[in-house]
Each structure stands twice: as C-alpha cells, then as structure tokens.
Design a protein around this motif. Structure first.
Motif, PDB file in Angstrom:
ATOM      1  N   GLU A  60       5.365  -2.234  44.059  1.00 14.52           N
ATOM      2  CA  GLU A  60       4.158  -1.647  44.647  1.00 14.52           C
ATOM      3  C   GLU A  60       4.462  -1.036  46.011  1.00 14.52           C
ATOM      4  O   GLU A  60       4.002   0.072  46.319  1.00 14.52           O
ATOM      5  CB  GLU A  60       3.072  -2.707  44.781  1.00 14.52           C
ATOM      6  N   LEU A  61       5.236  -1.746  46.827  1.00 13.33           N
ATOM      7  CA  LEU A  61       5.593  -1.215  48.143  1.00 13.33           C
ATOM      8  C   LEU A  61       6.473   0.023  48.024  1.00 13.33           C
ATOM      9  O   LEU A  61       6.350   0.951  48.825  1.00 13.33           O
ATOM     10  CB  LEU A  61       6.291  -2.294  48.982  1.00 13.33           C
ATOM     11  N   THR A  62       7.347   0.043  47.024  1.00 18.58           N
ATOM     12  CA  THR A  62       8.193   1.218  46.808  1.00 18.58           C
ATOM     13  C   THR A  62       7.339   2.425  46.460  1.00 18.58           C
ATOM     14  O   THR A  62       7.573   3.520  46.977  1.00 18.58           O
ATOM     15  CB  THR A  62       9.212   0.935  45.681  1.00 18.58           C
ATOM     16  N   VAL A  63       6.346   2.230  45.603  1.00 17.46           N
ATOM     17  CA  VAL A  63       5.456   3.340  45.239  1.00 17.46           C
ATOM     18  C   VAL A  63       4.702   3.826  46.475  1.00 17.46           C
ATOM     19  O   VAL A  63       4.605   5.032  46.721  1.00 17.46           O
ATOM     20  CB  VAL A  63       4.482   2.911  44.114  1.00 17.46           C
ATOM     21  N   ARG A  64       4.192   2.880  47.273  1.00 16.56           N
ATOM     22  CA  ARG A  64       3.479   3.277  48.508  1.00 16.56           C
ATOM     23  C   ARG A  64       4.392   4.042  49.448  1.00 16.56           C
ATOM     24  O   ARG A  64       3.992   5.041  50.046  1.00 16.56           O
ATOM     25  CB  ARG A  64       2.953   2.043  49.228  1.00 16.56           C
ATOM     26  N   LEU A  65       5.633   3.564  49.592  1.00 11.98           N
ATOM     27  CA  LEU A  65       6.582   4.226  50.481  1.00 11.98           C
ATOM     28  C   LEU A  65       6.918   5.622  49.980  1.00 11.98           C
ATOM     29  O   LEU A  65       6.981   6.569  50.769  1.00 11.98           O
ATOM     30  CB  LEU A  65       7.858   3.389  50.603  1.00 11.98           C
ATOM     31  N   GLU A  66       7.089   5.760  48.669  1.00  9.28           N
ATOM     32  CA  GLU A  66       7.369   7.084  48.110  1.00  9.28           C
ATOM     33  C   GLU A  66       6.202   8.035  48.343  1.00  9.28           C
ATOM     34  O   GLU A  66       6.398   9.195  48.690  1.00  9.28           O
ATOM     35  CB  GLU A  66       7.691   6.975  46.620  1.00  9.28           C
TER      36      GLU A  66
END
Length: 170
Positions: free
Chosen positions: A58-64
């Motif tokens: 989830e954090l990776t998606v937000r960061l992307e």
C-alpha cells in the motif's frame, strides 16, 4: 487370535505395573505441546509478515502515485526543482529537467556531479544566497531570494529561488 495346529489361541499381552512405572515419560506431552506452541508462533510470524507486506504494498502504491504527481507538477513548472547539500558549493543530489531550459546546462551534468549549483548562481549573489540558506538552517522557515542566474551561453537571467531546509543528522 492365533491359529496353531487347527486350534485357535487367544493371546493377551499386558505390562506389569513395574514396567509401566519404569517407562513413564513426559517427553511425548512436551513434544506435543512444544510442537503446538511452535506452530502457533510460526502462524503469528507469517500472519504479521503478511500484514506488513500488505502495508508495504500500500505504501509503495502511495509513493508511486506521489512520485507521479511530483513529476507532473515538475513538468509544468517554469523553473527547476532541486535538492542540494546545505553548504557551499551546493552539491546537487537531485535536479529536475527544467534546469536545462533555465541555464542551458543539461540535467545530467549536475546529476553526474560535474557541476554544482554554485556554477549557475552569479558570483555577486553567492554571499546573499549563502546567508539565506544559513538563516533557514537556524530556524525552520522557507527562504525566498531573488538572484542572478548564469546561463551556459553567458547570458544573465534574474530568478527567484524559494526553498526550505529539510535535513537530518546524515
């Protein structure tokens, strides 16, 4: 039951109380409950790991998404976004592609550490820029300074430089 010479024999085996007393062991119970405890512990480790992986995804998606938004914003700026070390000669850690339109110098030359930001700030404005950055380091506030920018073709442009000092011990 056992058949011997046409006769059916019934055999019964029984241990004596002495034998039973000599073979009593808690080891099977220890193994059973120890195995169950180990299984539960492994289950919780896998459960926690699964939840952390979900959070990381989830954090990776937000960061992307954040990175995409930053790139879109940067594309529409009429200037350059950069991150430098907070001391002279302002060694570039990141600089956006807008620096080439502003200075005539390709972004890669800054990123490959061939040039630092002091190369594009007019020498007469270096001290004011240093003072603005130093003041922003002592108190957590943004700085806003107008200064001259030296282009690769030796033309001088007036520019407005806004920034905020954000750093840690490293």
């Amino acid at each position: 039951e056992l058949s011997v010479d046409g006769h059916i024999w019934t055999l019964q085996f029984r241990s004596s109380p002495e034998f039973e007393a000599s073979t009593v062991s808690r080891l099977p119970l220890i193994i059973r409950f120890g195995g169950m405890a180990l299984d539960l512990m492994l289950f919780f480790v896998l459960f926690i790991n699964t939840n952390r992986l979900r959070t990381i995804r989830e954090l990776t998606v937000r960061l992307e998404l954040s990175d995409e938004n930053f790139n879109r914003l940067e594309e529409h700026l009429s200037g350059a976004v950069f991150r430098v070390k907070p001391e002279f000669p302002w060694q570039v850690q990141y600089i956006g592609h807008g620096i080439e339109a502003l200075t005539g110098i390709p972004q890669e030359r800054f990123l490959m550490k061939e040039l630092s930001l002091d190369r594009v700030i007019h020498p007469d404005d270096q001290a004011r820029f240093t003072a603005a950055v130093t003041e922003a380091q002592t108190r957590p506030a943004a700085f806003d300074i107008t200064l001259r920018i030296k282009r690769e073709d030796d033309r001088i442009l007036w520019g407005n430089l806004r920034g905020r000092i954000i750093y840690d011990d490293a």
